[in-house]
Scaffold this active site. Sequence first.
Site: not given
Length: 658
Positions: A120, A122, A124, A232, A321, A415, A418, A433, A439
């Site tokens: 099955e 795993k 996290d 599980y 893993k 910026c 520009c 900006c 720009c």
Amino acid sequence: MSQHAAADGPERRVSALRAQLEHHNYRYHVLDDPEIPDAEYDRLFRELQALEASYPHLVSPESPTQRVGVRPVTGFGERRHELPMLSLDNAFTEEELMAFDRRVSQRLGLEEGEMTYAAEPKLDGVAVSIRYESGRFAWAATRGDGSVGEDVSANVRTIEQVPLRLRGHGHPRQLDVRGEIYLARDVFLEINREAERENRKLFANPRNAAAGSLRQLDPRITAQRRLQVFFYGTGISDPALSSRTHSETLEQLKEWGLRVSPLARTVSGVQGCLAYYREVLEQRDSLVYEIDGVVYKVDAHESQKRLGFVSRAPRWAIAHKFPAQEQVTQVHDIEFQVGRTGALTPVARLEPVSVGGVVVSNATLHNIGEMRRKDVRIGDSVIIRRAGDVIPEIVSVIPERRPAQACVVELPEACPVCQSAVSQPEGEAIARCTGGLVCPAQLKESLRHFASRRAMDIQGLGERIIDTLVTMGALGSPADIYLLKPDKLAGLEGWGEKSAGNLVASIEASKATTLARFLHALGVRGVGETTAQTLAVHFGDLDSLMDASVEELQAISDIGPVIAAHIRAFFDEEHNQDIIRRLREAGIHWPVSIPQAPTQDASDGPFSGKTFVLTGTLKSMTREQASQLIQNAGGKVSGTVSGKTDFLVAGEKAGSKL
């Protein structure tokens, strides 16, 4: 009192309602196969709430109404696990997995390749153990140190997939089930977006967010986080749980209403394990939750007993893993990118490293506030994370590896594209900006947004051709799109007469649009699809909107002072007025509509006081048309699902809102 209660008596009706709600919870959360619409479930739930309010003595801890709403706790107590919650040994290579299979086979006196394994994904997430006594939820605890964990019963009770009473019959007198609590990816992103808006610390990953959500002292906050769980296995139980294999145990748990992974199955030998590993790895990025590998367990319980344990892990199970989604690397430089709205995003240039099978050399720091909070400097060693198609990001700095010459990066005053001034309003995490469409960086992003499918829908005007046309000076504003000619486009590299003609035809077709789409395409800060639709319905024509005062704008539902100020500032800019004039002269038009009164005043409409959210593609009308119908009937249309949402209208290919 309901008619049902009057006819059956409150006790019988309460019992019947609980049974119905438990059944439908099982269909929805465990089988993923609901039998009734949400509205019908809500009706049954409200009837049960009303009966329990009228007859408080009928309230019981396992009632579906008792999942949420208990008082905050002052701290977490402890629970001792009768069977320790052990860790698993890991295999990172095929050779390590083969060595595990060899050890198992030799200890059991079998030929290699003969062993049947239960496999099955795993997850996290956060491991939890839940005690049921005579089929009823008793308590829940975290893994802790394996022997003693924190009592998180009040919070686990809020998780919809955790039954408060087991289904069916034949439950053990005492049953400990083990599961993994997790957050779906879209919920994790939503939580972090909210934290970013409120200048709170962001969670590094869904596992940390799930752990933080599970350890809230106020269960009502946990309930809002929409945690989920897969079970599980089991801890200690009495002999009534008589399954001979792990896979049979999972089937028994499922029959009792406990949610197990739909990807769990048995495989034969190490080759079956490897085929399963590759299959799940291919699905990894498409799953709605995070997984970091797969787990193989010797399926037969008798074989598990013979193999036993070593130190902190069982000899009969191993976690295979996946390639790491987090890695350590070094920051070589930090640069600032400029987006469509002028937002300056710090981007770290990294020593290239493989993360999740992809070589990563850049990672986002989101905004200057986040960069300062994490204290990322040039020269730092950092942990970076990548999950699926998500842009890699820096999770944290490793302080003990910081070199003496590590360089702090400050927000630039000008910026980088520009040279216009950079502004960061007090209290905002994002710096911008001020150059607007002068720009080039903002111009390219504005043009891409203007031509996008949900805006003016100009097919063929994608990122590459926009970059080329801006670089050669052919596009200086959205209005210039409508001056493009086939002969000019056909001369570009990779373009011929046919492709040039198709693009010009698409540009011509885009002239017939709606006011809402046009407003969305303009890219006014804070004006997305839903707000654009609200403005279009309220004002009916563009000129009235452009003349509206901040006060008039604020009088509209869903438009507060900040958005109203952005709208007013946009239409006050002379260059924006000029671009709009040129776009209209180019022939962009939309149907004339009758202005509607503000939705909050439509008190006599059938949808008055109700909030709708639309998602996906509707069959019989566009979402703009549906929004207008809702608002004409007094309803309010929102772009996000929240506690204020009354109805979700879902079409084909609905997104995470569903």
